[in-house]
Each structure stands twice: as C-alpha cells, then as structure tokens.
Design a protein around this motif. Sequence first.
Motif, PDB file in Angstrom:
ATOM      1  N   GLU A   2       0.835  -1.202   0.000  1.00 54.36           N
ATOM      2  CA  GLU A   2       0.000   0.000   0.000  1.00 54.36           C
ATOM      3  C   GLU A   2       0.873   1.256   0.000  1.00 54.36           C
ATOM      4  OE1 GLU A   2      -3.606   2.079  -0.094  1.00 54.36           O
ATOM      5  OE2 GLU A   2      -3.173  -0.059  -0.353  1.00 54.36           O
ATOM      6  N   PHE A   3       1.933   1.229   0.788  1.00 57.48           N
ATOM      7  CA  PHE A   3       2.867   2.366   0.818  1.00 57.48           C
ATOM      8  C   PHE A   3       3.517   2.570  -0.548  1.00 57.48           C
ATOM      9  CE2 PHE A   3       7.267   3.804   1.204  1.00 57.48           C
ATOM     10  CZ  PHE A   3       7.110   5.008   1.891  1.00 57.48           C
TER      11      PHE A   3
ATOM     12  N   LEU B 267       6.136   7.755   9.152  1.00 60.60           N
ATOM     13  CA  LEU B 267       4.791   8.123   9.613  1.00 60.60           C
ATOM     14  C   LEU B 267       3.719   7.526   8.709  1.00 60.60           C
ATOM     15  CD1 LEU B 267       5.329  11.863  10.641  1.00 60.60           C
ATOM     16  CD2 LEU B 267       5.040   9.887  12.144  1.00 60.60           C
ATOM     17  N   TRP B 268       4.008   7.505   7.406  1.00 62.62           N
ATOM     18  CA  TRP B 268       3.069   6.879   6.486  1.00 62.62           C
ATOM     19  C   TRP B 268       2.892   5.399   6.823  1.00 62.62           C
ATOM     20  CZ3 TRP B 268      -0.626   8.225   3.381  1.00 62.62           C
ATOM     21  CH2 TRP B 268      -0.639   9.490   2.802  1.00 62.62           C
ATOM     22  N   TYR B 269       3.965   4.718   7.169  1.00 60.73           N
ATOM     23  CA  TYR B 269       3.872   3.308   7.551  1.00 60.73           C
ATOM     24  C   TYR B 269       2.972   3.130   8.769  1.00 60.73           C
ATOM     25  CZ  TYR B 269       7.083   0.780   4.477  1.00 60.73           C
ATOM     26  OH  TYR B 269       7.653   0.157   3.398  1.00 60.73           O
ATOM     27  N   VAL B 270       3.095   4.053   9.727  1.00 68.06           N
ATOM     28  CA  VAL B 270       2.261   3.968  10.923  1.00 68.06           C
ATOM     29  C   VAL B 270       0.782   4.130  10.555  1.00 68.06           C
ATOM     30  CG1 VAL B 270       1.715   5.071  13.123  1.00 68.06           C
ATOM     31  CG2 VAL B 270       4.097   4.760  12.435  1.00 68.06           C
ATOM     32  N   VAL B 271       0.500   5.115   9.709  1.00 66.96           N
ATOM     33  CA  VAL B 271      -0.892   5.368   9.298  1.00 66.96           C
ATOM     34  C   VAL B 271      -1.454   4.165   8.544  1.00 66.96           C
ATOM     35  CG1 VAL B 271      -2.358   6.798   7.828  1.00 66.96           C
ATOM     36  CG2 VAL B 271      -0.595   7.867   9.253  1.00 66.96           C
ATOM     37  N   LEU B 272      -0.685   3.622   7.619  1.00 69.32           N
ATOM     38  CA  LEU B 272      -1.176   2.488   6.827  1.00 69.32           C
ATOM     39  C   LEU B 272      -1.315   1.228   7.679  1.00 69.32           C
ATOM     40  CD1 LEU B 272       0.920   3.078   3.580  1.00 69.32           C
ATOM     41  CD2 LEU B 272      -1.499   3.583   3.959  1.00 69.32           C
TER      42      LEU B 272
ATOM     43  N   ARG C  42      -1.781 -22.055  -1.543  1.00 72.25           N
ATOM     44  CA  ARG C  42      -2.964 -22.548  -2.251  1.00 72.25           C
ATOM     45  C   ARG C  42      -4.121 -21.620  -1.957  1.00 72.25           C
ATOM     46  NH1 ARG C  42      -0.300 -27.237  -0.507  1.00 72.25           N
ATOM     47  NH2 ARG C  42       0.151 -28.721  -2.190  1.00 72.25           N
ATOM     48  N   THR C  43      -4.369 -20.702  -2.858  1.00 73.53           N
ATOM     49  CA  THR C  43      -5.430 -19.723  -2.680  1.00 73.53           C
ATOM     50  C   THR C  43      -5.950 -19.295  -4.045  1.00 73.53           C
ATOM     51  OG1 THR C  43      -5.953 -17.512  -1.840  1.00 73.53           O
ATOM     52  CG2 THR C  43      -3.699 -17.882  -2.563  1.00 73.53           C
ATOM     53  N   LYS C  44      -7.202 -18.876  -4.096  1.00 74.81           N
ATOM     54  CA  LYS C  44      -7.790 -18.430  -5.354  1.00 74.81           C
ATOM     55  C   LYS C  44      -7.440 -16.972  -5.647  1.00 74.81           C
ATOM     56  CE  LYS C  44     -10.169 -22.161  -6.441  1.00 74.81           C
ATOM     57  NZ  LYS C  44      -9.980 -22.904  -7.723  1.00 74.81           N
ATOM     58  N   ALA C  45      -7.067 -16.219  -4.621  1.00 77.33           N
ATOM     59  CA  ALA C  45      -6.793 -14.796  -4.781  1.00 77.33           C
ATOM     60  C   ALA C  45      -5.286 -14.541  -4.715  1.00 77.33           C
ATOM     61  CB  ALA C  45      -7.507 -13.993  -3.697  1.00 77.33           C
ATOM     62  N   THR C  46      -4.908 -13.344  -5.144  1.00 77.18           N
ATOM     63  CA  THR C  46      -3.513 -12.942  -4.998  1.00 77.18           C
ATOM     64  C   THR C  46      -3.242 -12.561  -3.542  1.00 77.18           C
ATOM     65  OG1 THR C  46      -4.041 -10.648  -5.551  1.00 77.18           O
ATOM     66  CG2 THR C  46      -3.382 -12.090  -7.365  1.00 77.18           C
ATOM     67  N   PHE C  47      -1.986 -12.640  -3.140  1.00 82.37           N
ATOM     68  CA  PHE C  47      -1.618 -12.320  -1.761  1.00 82.37           C
ATOM     69  C   PHE C  47      -0.336 -11.474  -1.783  1.00 82.37           C
ATOM     70  CE2 PHE C  47       0.307 -16.280  -2.983  1.00 82.37           C
ATOM     71  CZ  PHE C  47       1.590 -16.243  -2.469  1.00 82.37           C
ATOM     72  N   PRO C  48      -0.125 -10.610  -0.777  1.00 82.78           N
ATOM     73  CA  PRO C  48       1.028  -9.701  -0.779  1.00 82.78           C
ATOM     74  C   PRO C  48       2.308 -10.390  -0.298  1.00 82.78           C
ATOM     75  CG  PRO C  48      -0.337  -9.261   1.134  1.00 82.78           C
ATOM     76  CD  PRO C  48      -1.061 -10.318   0.333  1.00 82.78           C
ATOM     77  N   CYS C  49       3.393 -10.072  -0.992  1.00 84.67           N
ATOM     78  CA  CYS C  49       4.725 -10.536  -0.600  1.00 84.67           C
ATOM     79  C   CYS C  49       5.692  -9.349  -0.697  1.00 84.67           C
ATOM     80  CB  CYS C  49       5.227 -11.656  -1.510  1.00 84.67           C
ATOM     81  SG  CYS C  49       4.178 -13.113  -1.603  1.00 84.67           S
ATOM     82  N   GLN C  50       6.857  -9.485  -0.093  1.00 84.14           N
ATOM     83  CA  GLN C  50       7.908  -8.488  -0.266  1.00 84.14           C
ATOM     84  C   GLN C  50       9.262  -9.114   0.036  1.00 84.14           C
ATOM     85  OE1 GLN C  50       8.445  -5.197   2.390  1.00 84.14           O
ATOM     86  NE2 GLN C  50       7.541  -6.243   4.154  1.00 84.14           N
ATOM     87  N   PHE C  51      10.272  -8.595  -0.656  1.00 83.91           N
ATOM     88  CA  PHE C  51      11.649  -8.954  -0.330  1.00 83.91           C
ATOM     89  C   PHE C  51      12.467  -7.671  -0.237  1.00 83.91           C
ATOM     90  CE2 PHE C  51      11.297  -8.881  -4.918  1.00 83.91           C
ATOM     91  CZ  PHE C  51      12.454  -8.230  -5.342  1.00 83.91           C
ATOM     92  N   ASP C  52      13.179  -7.494   0.840  1.00 83.06           N
ATOM     93  CA  ASP C  52      14.037  -6.325   1.062  1.00 83.06           C
ATOM     94  C   ASP C  52      13.291  -5.015   0.859  1.00 83.06           C
ATOM     95  OD1 ASP C  52      15.915  -8.266   1.386  1.00 83.06           O
ATOM     96  OD2 ASP C  52      16.988  -7.877  -0.473  1.00 83.06           O
ATOM     97  N   GLY C  53      12.018  -4.989   1.264  1.00 80.06           N
ATOM     98  CA  GLY C  53      11.247  -3.763   1.152  1.00 80.06           C
ATOM     99  C   GLY C  53      10.610  -3.527  -0.200  1.00 80.06           C
ATOM    100  N   GLU C  54      10.751  -4.468  -1.142  1.00 78.14           N
ATOM    101  CA  GLU C  54      10.152  -4.339  -2.473  1.00 78.14           C
ATOM    102  C   GLU C  54       8.911  -5.227  -2.530  1.00 78.14           C
ATOM    103  OE1 GLU C  54      11.130  -2.304  -4.735  1.00 78.14           O
ATOM    104  OE2 GLU C  54      13.046  -1.678  -3.899  1.00 78.14           O
ATOM    105  N   PRO C  55       7.695  -4.643  -2.449  1.00 76.68           N
ATOM    106  CA  PRO C  55       6.476  -5.448  -2.382  1.00 76.68           C
ATOM    107  C   PRO C  55       5.955  -5.838  -3.770  1.00 76.68           C
ATOM    108  CG  PRO C  55       5.934  -3.142  -2.098  1.00 76.68           C
ATOM    109  CD  PRO C  55       7.432  -3.204  -2.265  1.00 76.68           C
ATOM    110  N   PHE C  56       5.171  -6.900  -3.814  1.00 79.49           N
ATOM    111  CA  PHE C  56       4.489  -7.318  -5.035  1.00 79.49           C
ATOM    112  C   PHE C  56       3.329  -8.226  -4.651  1.00 79.49           C
ATOM    113  CE2 PHE C  56       7.757 -10.413  -4.111  1.00 79.49           C
ATOM    114  CZ  PHE C  56       7.197 -11.650  -4.398  1.00 79.49           C
TER     115      PHE C  56
END
Length: 612
Positions: free
Chosen positions: A445-446, A465-470, A575-589
């Motif tokens: 989201e950030f 601060l943005w991280y705290v809000v999110l 095993r899921t029908k939807a996408t799910f969030p991942c990140q490595f070294d602060g790079e999300p996808f």
Amino acid sequence: MMGEKKALSSNLTRSTKHQTTKRKKMSGGTPPGSAVMSSATASSTTTASASASSPSTSRASHKFIKSSQYSLTPPPCKHCGEILVGIIFECTVCRMQIHETCLPRVKGACGSAKTKPYVIVDSLADLSDLPLEEETHMFYWASFSRPSYCNYCRDMLFGLSKQGLLCGVCNYVTHETCLKFLTKPCKSFTHKGRELCHNWVEGNHSAHPDTDYTCSVCREACGSYLSLADYRCSWCLQSVHTACLKSAPTACHLPDYYLHPSMVTRDDDGNYSVLPNDTAKPLVVFVNKRSGGLQGKEVLAGLLSLLHPLQIFSLDKGGPDQGLDFMNVLYPKFRILVCGGDGTVGWVLESLRKKGKQQAQVGVLALGTGNDMSRALGWGGGFTSGESLRGFLTKISLATTVRVDRWLLNIAPLNVDTNTVGEFVQKNVVNNYFSIGLDAAVAHEFHQKRESNPTAFNSRVGNKLWYVVLSAAVLFESVPQLCDYITLEVDGAAVPLPAAEGLVILNLPSCYGGTNLWGSLTPEEQERGLLPISPDDGLLEVVVLKSVLELGQINARTALPTKLTQGRDIKITARTKATFPCQFDGEPFMQEPCVIHISHLEQVFMLRNTLP
C-alpha cells in the motif's frame, strides 16, 4: 530493483564530448597592445607588460595604481607570495596586487590567460545533473552563513542568502560580475607524473565544511572572517597560512580512497580511462539520486569536492555496469560505496554477481527508508545533512570486511484445481528478508501511494509516519490467517504454522528499519536447538506475526514475534484463489498461487563500520 532500477544502457567510457548543457563561457582577453615595462615612479599610475621576447606582448598591459593595504590579515603579493602591508600597487583591470619592488619583475600581460569555462546552476543538488568536463568550474548559488569573500576582487559577499557563486569541485568563490576575470582553472581530471602538486585556493575556509582548519606547517588555526586569508588545497583539503606557504611541501598526498589523477588518461576524443595500478585501492561510488528525496543529489554533489569526480557514478546513467567497467582494471583492489537504500544495495550486488566480481568489498551510505543492510553493518539508519562526508569516507577506509549470505528466490506457478506446479523462475535475490501477509500488505500500500505521488514521500521521517498510518488502517481490514492457505517446509521437513497473519524469513539482524525480529534467545529456545542470528552462517530464521497490534508493538520495540525455526532450504506453498502480498528487502508485489523456493546463492564481502 523495482522502483530504484531505472538504468540506461551501459557506457564503457566517460566522455565529455557532445554535451548539451547550457554553458556560460566568456573570453577574458583585453584589447591588444604593447608597452615597455616601466619602473615605479612618483606618479600614481604605472604601466607594465611582458618583455619584448614574451609571446604575450600583443596583449594589453597591466595598469597599476598606487594603493595602500592595512588589514589584520593582509593578502599575499601575486608575484612573490610575501604579504602586502603599507604601500602596494594594484592593477585597475585585473585587480592584481603586488609590492612596489616586484613591479620590474612582473611577467605576462594583463588578461594573458583566457577566461576558464564554467557552468552555473541554482543549487548544490543541481550539480548532480551536470556532465563532467576537464578543468570546468561547476558553480552554484551558495548561501554563506559566515563572512565570505570573492577570490578575484577580494570584496565581501553581501546578502541574506545566495550571496555568491561557489564551485562544487574546487570551492572557488566569486561574484557573478567577476566571472569575466576567471583565469584560475578548476581541478584537472588527469595528471602526468606521480607527484601531484597542491591546488591552492585562497581563503573562505568556512565555505567547505570538511576543510581542515589547522595549518599543515605550524599547526595553528587558519582562516579569517575579516578578509580573504590563508590557503586551502582543493585536492587534499589541507590548510596553510600565507606566511607558511613557502614552507609547505609542494607534493599533495591524497587518501587511499581517492582515484589519483595520475591514474586517469584522456584520449583525443575526450574519453577517459583508468590505468592499471597494483597498489591503488580507490572507492567506486554509486549514488541513487532518487533515494532520500533530494538527499541523493546532495550527497553526489558533496562528494565532487572530496573525491575524483570520475570515480562517482549516478545510477540513472548506465546503472552499476558503467562504473564497474570504467574501474575494471583495478578489480579486485577497489572498494565500492553504495549511496542509497536497501534496493540500491541489492541492485549493485546483483550487478557484481552477473559480472563475476563478487570479491569486491561493498560499503553502504544509507539514503533509503528502512536501511536494514546499513544498520546491520554498523553504518546507521540514515545519513543526515549535518554529518561529515569526509568523516564517512575515512570510516569506509578503516572498515573491516565481513561475509553476508545472499539467497535465491525462485517462484513456480501453482494450479490449485489440478495441484500441478509449473516451472520455477527466478524472481530475485534476497539480501535482508522475505515476508508474506500482514507486513507485506502495508508495504504494498505504501509503495502504491509513493508511486502515484513521489513528492509526498521525500522524507525519511515522513515515510515512517506513512507506515504507521497504513498499519493502523489494516486494523479495520480482514486479513486471512496464513495457516488457511500456506504450508511451510524447512530443510525438507513440514513446519506447522500457528494462527498468524504474517510470515517473515530473516537473513540479517535488522528488519523494518532497525528491529531485530529474532532477538536474543531464551533458555527454552536454546534447548530447541535455535542459534543466534548471523548474516554469514548460511541459515535463515523464520518468525510469524500474529496481528497488526503485535506488528505495532514490534515497531515500538516492546514485543518480538514468535520464533519458529531455522534452516538452509525453505519451500512455501500458497494454495489460494486470490492474490496475496509478498515483499523482499522492502520491495512489495502481489503474487498468485505458487510455490516459493528460497535457497542459498552466495556470500559477498561487505564493509562493517568499527568506529563510533
């Protein structure tokens, strides 16, 4: 690396031809003429020029007038170098000041040297966008907090801000109106012979925060706020009193991290190259100008006066490959300094791996938000404007070498209906950590907000601060439990997952901007066979985050996540029908159903800070 990896094509040489930057170049000659040199007379005006045999006799002569000089810090004679006190002679054209006894020995006509080339930009940060050219001053409008003086006319610079022009390479100070008399060139990129002479610039010691104020001869303080006084070398930044100048050694000794000008050559086409040297250990500096808002630009510009400009590389101009190719003849002696965030560090490390240069030693000047690699190696959570860049370079030269593991992240698509796994494809390389679920959702989201409005995310404190809000916003969202769609295997053995919303796999003892998620071990954990976290033990640590409230407590350093296990080979099946969030070294996808495999790739040499 995602947002930080926008590189252009590699350029094997650093060329100065065909640059399109707008320049202000003025010719400093005066109308031609010749005159026989006259000795001082009782009159107040004296004319002097070169002798008849001099090639400069066709140029205008000096027009000296008798003047007086009474100052607490008198300037030196431009001919003999001795201080000027009492009756002196000053040229009304070029403002040259000399003793009366030096008049018969003045050689060279007034304006005999052409005005040197220069560029003017609005601020220090703007210097980072300019091309590099030989002996070309790179001026910016500087705001001087202390009294400063023009290096040409010697008058004080007046105003509340942006009082005058300061060269970001050699620290020459001047009025804009005095540029037509600019005959002193900027530092040269090349030098014939191993002995480099000092490039003295007079006065204004406070203009450069990293200048050594102590006289290298008498060890007393140099500089004055009352006038242009004493000298400093634009190469080594040593200072010397005017009276001590003749006693100062002529040879300029540069630090080991400096690319010595004698090692740089230039061909007829204006391309520079580096000569082999068995003993040199210069730094290769990579700067990500997008990191830390404008801080990346300011750091690059600030390094221009502390290093050879050709050993500094902006990653938006050819990426790491440009610098590695330019300095290739010095591998593996050179050290690397990466100025950027964790993504920038990973970008450079990956370029080293692809070029087979893993023996290079890499240090970090943190400009990102989390900066976990920098924290783990003792370089701190982020470079601030008040810190000394010269002091940081000294720390880099004294740093010790440690090994750090890097891990290969491969992902294969999974058909949930048929339970078939596709072919594994390398997603990236993990240096710090990999996570799934809660914290990755906040990071994603950030990342989306920063990409849509980059100007709102140019502060390290503001980003946190943005991280705290999110993170607070996640309280009102439904986050699935990992155990409902994730299975975990470590070294071939299944590991049951408790009720948790986040899974984090650690390589370094720093995560989320300085938090050690593994922490210290309790006696019970030691009995389970768990070991302290180490970046070079070939092990990954696995922890889980139970909720967003626990994530907030972790960021506040009041709680730690649950430790699951350690291992060398990790497989995660989603095993899921939807996408799910991942990140490595602060790079999300966002990831679709898949099988994730993390295995050991290599060890690299990193520089650890040993000084406070």
